[in-house]
Scaffold this active site. Structure first.
Site, short mmCIF file in Angstrom:
data_model
loop_
_atom_site.label_atom_id
_atom_site.label_comp_id
_atom_site.label_asym_id
_atom_site.label_seq_id
_atom_site.Cartn_x
_atom_site.Cartn_y
_atom_site.Cartn_z
N LYS A 185 -9.22 42.73 -5.99
CA LYS A 185 -8.81 43.04 -7.45
C LYS A 185 -9.80 43.77 -8.34
O LYS A 185 -11.18 43.13 -8.13
CB LYS A 185 -8.10 41.99 -8.22
CG LYS A 185 -9.17 40.92 -8.31
CD LYS A 185 -8.25 39.57 -8.99
CE LYS A 185 -9.10 38.64 -9.31
NZ LYS A 185 -10.05 38.78 -10.35
N GLN A 212 1.97 24.18 -26.18
CA GLN A 212 3.40 24.37 -26.56
C GLN A 212 4.38 24.27 -25.32
O GLN A 212 5.13 25.14 -24.92
CB GLN A 212 3.36 25.80 -26.73
CG GLN A 212 2.43 26.06 -28.05
CD GLN A 212 2.39 27.57 -28.60
OE1 GLN A 212 3.42 27.88 -29.05
NE2 GLN A 212 1.45 28.16 -28.51
N GLU A 255 -12.92 39.65 -6.66
CA GLU A 255 -12.90 40.62 -8.05
C GLU A 255 -14.18 41.53 -7.52
O GLU A 255 -15.31 41.23 -6.99
CB GLU A 255 -13.42 39.91 -9.06
CG GLU A 255 -13.64 41.05 -10.09
CD GLU A 255 -14.13 40.39 -11.56
OE1 GLU A 255 -14.29 39.45 -11.78
OE2 GLU A 255 -14.58 41.31 -12.63
N ASP A 314 -11.07 34.33 -6.42
CA ASP A 314 -12.56 34.63 -6.74
C ASP A 314 -13.69 33.59 -6.33
O ASP A 314 -14.76 33.43 -6.79
CB ASP A 314 -12.95 35.11 -8.18
CG ASP A 314 -11.90 36.33 -8.50
OD1 ASP A 314 -11.42 36.86 -7.75
OD2 ASP A 314 -12.07 36.96 -9.53
N CYS A 371 -10.78 34.79 -14.88
CA CYS A 371 -9.93 35.37 -13.87
C CYS A 371 -8.79 34.18 -13.71
O CYS A 371 -7.61 34.72 -13.34
CB CYS A 371 -10.77 35.84 -12.60
SG CYS A 371 -11.70 37.00 -12.72
N LYS A 416 -9.61 41.35 -13.86
CA LYS A 416 -9.71 39.66 -14.13
C LYS A 416 -8.57 39.38 -13.49
O LYS A 416 -8.43 38.17 -12.87
CB LYS A 416 -9.98 39.29 -15.60
CG LYS A 416 -11.31 40.13 -16.11
CD LYS A 416 -12.59 39.82 -15.24
CE LYS A 416 -13.79 40.30 -16.02
NZ LYS A 416 -14.95 40.25 -14.93
N VAL A 442 -12.32 30.38 -9.84
CA VAL A 442 -13.04 30.64 -10.67
C VAL A 442 -12.91 32.04 -11.62
O VAL A 442 -12.60 32.76 -10.82
CB VAL A 442 -14.60 30.42 -10.23
CG1 VAL A 442 -14.93 28.91 -9.86
CG2 VAL A 442 -15.15 31.40 -9.33
N THR A 443 -13.05 32.11 -12.86
CA THR A 443 -13.55 30.91 -13.47
C THR A 443 -12.45 30.61 -14.47
O THR A 443 -11.41 31.44 -14.75
CB THR A 443 -14.70 31.42 -14.82
OG1 THR A 443 -14.25 32.35 -15.44
CG2 THR A 443 -16.11 31.66 -13.78
C1 C5J Z 1 -13.99 35.73 -12.90
C2 C5J Z 1 -15.62 36.89 -14.16
N1 C5J Z 1 -13.69 35.56 -11.49
N2 C5J Z 1 -15.89 35.80 -14.94
N3 C5J Z 1 -14.80 36.71 -12.95
O1 C5J Z 1 -13.94 34.98 -13.42
O2 C5J Z 1 -16.33 37.74 -14.58
#
Ligand code: C5J
Length: 225
Positions: free
Chosen positions: A134, A207, A77, A29, A167, A137, A162-163
């Protein structure tokens, strides 16, 4: 570097061993609306300079990955222009004045084909590199990513983009459940919220690597040679 031979890099919680030929660089993204000044992300009051710190390290990693003939995949996205793949809950949850599908500074927000939906030019995909569109996320939900990875014998992923907490984290968790090993280079992911970035990375490597490994792009570049 022989792409068929295992290489090992320093990572947390322990060294990450991977076979480059079976490992894809996944770039999540890196879209204009999230990263560019004047885009949707900034119009919501976010500081895009935090996300833009990832551009140079991803560019460097991408150049090295391509130079070695290794596999690269990109995600975006976004939704159909008719919004038929947009759950009403996702559209309305933000309660903002601007919703997905509404006009934004770079065209309709998170709609395929709009300028803001495009990947930033610094990381533009090459024709042979799949771009996964997509609606969610995670990069596996309602996409053909898993099929493409299986057909290309990919079992490990370097996940960037990101972020960190949204995602990237969702994609790493989905990949983990499908049997992939994921390494996240900390300098190649970021968030509008530094505390969420730190927490997102901590959760991946907690973990004994419950979802994967965390390292730095320098270590990957050194291993590629
Ligand atoms: C992504 C979002 N790519 N934060 N989208 O993380 O909505």
């Amino acid at each position: 570097m022989n792409p068929q031979q295992t290489v090992s890099i320093a990572a947390e919680p322990y060294a990450f061993a991977f076979v480059p030929a079976c490992c894809a660089l996944l770039i999540v993204d890196m879209q204009r609306d999230f990263l560019e000044p004047g885009g949707f992300g900034e119009s919501l009051g976010n500081d895009v300079t935090l996300l833009r710190r990832t551009i140079a390290p991803i560019q460097k990693l991408l150049a090295a990955w391509r130079a070695h003939g290794l596999q690269v995949m990109h995600t975006r996205e976004g939704h159909r222009p008719d919004l038929m793949d947009l759950p009403p809950a996702k559209r309305h949850r933000g309660r903002g004045t601007r919703l997905i599908g509404d006009p934004g500074p770079m065209g309709r927000i998170l709609i395929r084909g709009e300028p803001g939906h495009e990947i930033i030019p610094q990381l533009g995909p090459l024709p042979a590199e799949p771009v996964i569109d997509k609606p969610g996320k995670g990069a596996f939900y309602a996409t053909d990513l898993h099929a493409i990875l299986q057909n290309r014998s990919i079992r490990q992923l370097i996940v960037t983009g990101v972020t960190t907490e949204v995602c990237v984290n969702t994609t790493v968790r989905e990949a983990n459940d499908r049997g992939y090993d994921c390494l996240v280079p900390a300098d190649c992911v970021d968030s509008y919220f530094p505390e969420f970035h730190a927490a997102g990375l901590a959760m991946i490597k907690a973990q004994d690597g419950i979802f994967g490994w965390v390292s730095h792009s320098d270590k990957i570049l050194a291993a590629l040679g």
